[in-house]
Design a protein around this motif. Sequence first.
Motif, PDB file in Angstrom:
ATOM      1  N   ASN A 120      19.500  18.667  -6.955  1.00  0.00           N
ATOM      2  CA  ASN A 120      19.982  17.314  -7.241  1.00  0.00           C
ATOM      3  C   ASN A 120      19.280  16.247  -6.400  1.00  0.00           C
ATOM      4  O   ASN A 120      19.665  15.078  -6.427  1.00  0.00           O
ATOM      5  N   VAL A 121      18.237  16.615  -5.652  1.00  0.00           N
ATOM      6  CA  VAL A 121      17.530  15.657  -4.799  1.00  0.00           C
ATOM      7  C   VAL A 121      16.258  15.189  -5.489  1.00  0.00           C
ATOM      8  O   VAL A 121      15.438  15.998  -5.927  1.00  0.00           O
TER       9      VAL A 121
ATOM     10  N   GLN B 213      14.046  10.058  -2.185  1.00  0.00           N
ATOM     11  CA  GLN B 213      14.166  10.463  -0.788  1.00  0.00           C
ATOM     12  C   GLN B 213      13.032   9.875   0.052  1.00  0.00           C
ATOM     13  O   GLN B 213      13.248   9.405   1.170  1.00  0.00           O
ATOM     14  N   THR B 214      11.823   9.895  -0.503  1.00  0.00           N
ATOM     15  CA  THR B 214      10.679   9.329   0.208  1.00  0.00           C
ATOM     16  C   THR B 214      10.835   7.823   0.378  1.00  0.00           C
ATOM     17  O   THR B 214      10.535   7.264   1.441  1.00  0.00           O
ATOM     18  N   PHE B 215      11.314   7.153  -0.684  1.00  0.00           N
ATOM     19  CA  PHE B 215      11.544   5.706  -0.591  1.00  0.00           C
ATOM     20  C   PHE B 215      12.595   5.397   0.470  1.00  0.00           C
ATOM     21  O   PHE B 215      12.434   4.466   1.267  1.00  0.00           O
TER      22      PHE B 215
ATOM     23  N   SER C 266       0.824  -1.206   0.000  1.00  0.00           N
ATOM     24  CA  SER C 266       0.000   0.000   0.000  1.00  0.00           C
ATOM     25  C   SER C 266       0.859   1.258   0.000  1.00  0.00           C
ATOM     26  O   SER C 266       0.585   2.224  -0.738  1.00  0.00           O
ATOM     27  N   LEU C 267       1.906   1.267   0.794  1.00  0.00           N
ATOM     28  CA  LEU C 267       2.781   2.439   0.847  1.00  0.00           C
ATOM     29  C   LEU C 267       3.531   2.632  -0.469  1.00  0.00           C
ATOM     30  O   LEU C 267       3.663   3.756  -0.960  1.00  0.00           O
ATOM     31  N   MET C 268       4.004   1.531  -1.051  1.00  0.00           N
ATOM     32  CA  MET C 268       4.706   1.644  -2.330  1.00  0.00           C
ATOM     33  C   MET C 268       3.753   2.080  -3.438  1.00  0.00           C
ATOM     34  O   MET C 268       4.104   2.906  -4.283  1.00  0.00           O
ATOM     35  N   HIS C 269       2.547   1.537  -3.432  1.00  0.00           N
ATOM     36  CA  HIS C 269       1.567   1.939  -4.441  1.00  0.00           C
ATOM     37  C   HIS C 269       1.210   3.413  -4.286  1.00  0.00           C
ATOM     38  O   HIS C 269       1.079   4.139  -5.276  1.00  0.00           O
ATOM     39  N   GLY C 270       1.052   3.853  -3.051  1.00  0.00           N
ATOM     40  CA  GLY C 270       0.750   5.264  -2.827  1.00  0.00           C
ATOM     41  C   GLY C 270       1.833   6.176  -3.366  1.00  0.00           C
ATOM     42  O   GLY C 270       1.548   7.182  -4.026  1.00  0.00           O
ATOM     43  N   LEU C 271       3.075   5.810  -3.115  1.00  0.00           N
ATOM     44  CA  LEU C 271       4.193   6.618  -3.607  1.00  0.00           C
ATOM     45  C   LEU C 271       4.214   6.642  -5.129  1.00  0.00           C
ATOM     46  O   LEU C 271       4.339   7.709  -5.751  1.00  0.00           O
ATOM     47  N   CYS C 272       4.060   5.465  -5.743  1.00  0.00           N
ATOM     48  CA  CYS C 272       4.085   5.390  -7.213  1.00  0.00           C
ATOM     49  C   CYS C 272       2.893   6.121  -7.820  1.00  0.00           C
ATOM     50  O   CYS C 272       3.027   6.824  -8.827  1.00  0.00           O
ATOM     51  N   GLY C 273       1.722   5.941  -7.213  1.00  0.00           N
ATOM     52  CA  GLY C 273       0.527   6.609  -7.729  1.00  0.00           C
ATOM     53  C   GLY C 273       0.644   8.123  -7.653  1.00  0.00           C
ATOM     54  O   GLY C 273       0.275   8.832  -8.598  1.00  0.00           O
TER      55      GLY C 273
END
Length: 212
Positions: A193-194, A199-201, A166-173
């Motif tokens: 350059n960030v 950074q979130t991952f 769910s967290l990975m899908h939220g980030l990708c979405g």
Amino acid sequence: MGIKERKEKHKEDLRQRILDAAKELFLKDGYDATSIRKIAEKIEFSPTTIYLYYKDKTDIMYALHQEGFKLLGTQFLVLQHVHEPFERLKAMGRVYMSFALSNPDFYELMFIMKEPIEFVKNHCHDEEWEEGEQAFTALINTVEHCKAAGYFVQFDTTTFALNIWSLMHGLCGLKLQGHLDHMASTKISLPDNVNLMEQTFDGFISMLEKLK
């Protein structure tokens, strides 16, 4: 190449053209606005030809769904050689993120549009949706291996795997829909350059490390 082989290649090439055209139309116009006739017009064949390969547009959508999961599963498969389970879990997150960014069309069909999963719920048993089951099973197995190594032992395996997904899908979405970049440009001051997604991952991985 013999006559039989040429005929089979022609069938596979046409099948792929149908899928590619349908994928473009589904994402551009939406599922409801896409018809077999529109798909046929795009590849310059008659609707009758498409019906030789697929019974209706839900069948085409499901075929695309399967194709996307096969691609994701192939990318997960190469992680089997990563023996340390937590390192494999981190690598799975990066592969999932890379898949979403490299294949936004497939990602939307697999995880954002509701029609493919509605087809799965209404027409498929678990054994008929092998590709999708394999992808989530790979995550569950990796969490199990982490627990066997002493990580995350206080958590239920399936629930923990769902939280990670769910967290990975939220980030990708958020990234694919433009919300992450908008937040970066208007609310967060970051050096040029960030990469906010990276950074979130990394922050997510740091949280997992604290739960070990």
